[in-house]
Scaffold this active site. Structure first.
Site, PDB file in Angstrom:
ATOM      1  N   LYS A  11     -24.281  52.871  37.131  1.00  0.00           N
ATOM      2  CA  LYS A  11     -24.104  54.187  38.100  1.00  0.00           C
ATOM      3  C   LYS A  11     -22.689  54.055  38.282  1.00  0.00           C
ATOM      4  CE  LYS A  11     -28.439  52.963  40.695  1.00  0.00           C
ATOM      5  NZ  LYS A  11     -29.023  52.539  41.822  1.00  0.00           N
ATOM      6  N   PHE A  59     -33.251  58.984  52.256  1.00  0.00           N
ATOM      7  CA  PHE A  59     -31.813  58.673  51.602  1.00  0.00           C
ATOM      8  C   PHE A  59     -31.638  59.807  50.290  1.00  0.00           C
ATOM      9  CE2 PHE A  59     -35.133  55.827  49.781  1.00  0.00           C
ATOM     10  CZ  PHE A  59     -34.863  56.044  48.432  1.00  0.00           C
ATOM     11  N   ARG A  87     -35.039  44.192  34.436  1.00  0.00           N
ATOM     12  CA  ARG A  87     -35.022  44.072  35.804  1.00  0.00           C
ATOM     13  C   ARG A  87     -34.598  42.626  36.325  1.00  0.00           C
ATOM     14  NH1 ARG A  87     -36.604  48.255  38.154  1.00  0.00           N
ATOM     15  NH2 ARG A  87     -37.348  47.166  40.363  1.00  0.00           N
ATOM     16  N   ARG A 104     -26.388  42.753  39.774  1.00  0.00           N
ATOM     17  CA  ARG A 104     -26.112  43.058  41.288  1.00  0.00           C
ATOM     18  C   ARG A 104     -25.344  42.170  42.060  1.00  0.00           C
ATOM     19  NH1 ARG A 104     -31.895  46.560  41.378  1.00  0.00           N
ATOM     20  NH2 ARG A 104     -30.966  48.501  40.664  1.00  0.00           N
ATOM     21  N   ASN A 114     -25.204  50.080  43.908  1.00  0.00           N
ATOM     22  CA  ASN A 114     -25.856  48.679  43.517  1.00  0.00           C
ATOM     23  C   ASN A 114     -25.605  48.548  41.725  1.00  0.00           C
ATOM     24  OD1 ASN A 114     -27.881  50.184  42.689  1.00  0.00           O
ATOM     25  ND2 ASN A 114     -29.196  49.256  43.752  1.00  0.00           N
ATOM     26  N   HIS A 117     -29.455  50.984  37.398  1.00  0.00           N
ATOM     27  CA  HIS A 117     -30.837  51.159  37.636  1.00  0.00           C
ATOM     28  C   HIS A 117     -31.744  50.860  36.394  1.00  0.00           C
ATOM     29  CE1 HIS A 117     -34.331  53.972  38.275  1.00  0.00           C
ATOM     30  NE2 HIS A 117     -34.296  54.016  36.820  1.00  0.00           N
TER      31      HIS A 117
END
Length: 140
Positions: A11, A59, A87, A104, A114, A117
């Protein structure tokens, strides 16, 4: 164990801090292989489309704004149980709850910023990969 593919995104909070290489290394060190990768700057429209599942969430507007605020790196990862492994390496959405050594825990700034994704299931992996990549862009 099944070889599978999953979608991963680095991100804007992470790309702005030049963490693409460090994050990709963490994924590769976990046994995942990058079979497609590109750096993109999402338009608002692309962010709205990609995160359409969250459209009714409070959000959503903030998420779209953040995701279109800078470059992202979209990737297809391949490996044994790639979805679960990705994950696990990413860690919990909230970095305060993420396990030590996860992306993270190490790199995220907040629950919103964070850093990464990743797809949560085979169906979403297929959809998310198809959103950003044509079949000819994925070379394993």
């Amino acid at each position: 164990m099944a070889i599978e593919r999953t979608f991963s995104m680095i991100k804007p909070d992470a790309t702005k801090r030049n963490l693409t290489g460090a994050i990709t290394k963490m994924l590769e060190d976990a046994g995942l292989r990058v079979v497609a990768s590109k750096r993109v700057w999402m338009s608002r429209r692309e962010a709205e489309g990609f995160y359409a599942v969250h459209k009714e969430r409070p959000f959503f507007g903030e998420l779209v704004e953040f995701m279109s605020s800078g470059p992202t790196v979209v990737q297809v990862l391949e490996g044994e149980n790639a979805i679960a492994k990705n994950r696990e390496v990413m860690g919990a959405t909230n970095p305060a709850n993420a396990a030590e050594g996860t992306i993270r825990k190490v790199h995220a700034l907040s629950i919103g910023e964070n850093s990464v994704h990743g797809s949560d299931a085979p169906e979403t992996a297929a959809e998310e990969i198809a959103y950003w990549f044509s079949g000819t862009e994925i070379v394993g």
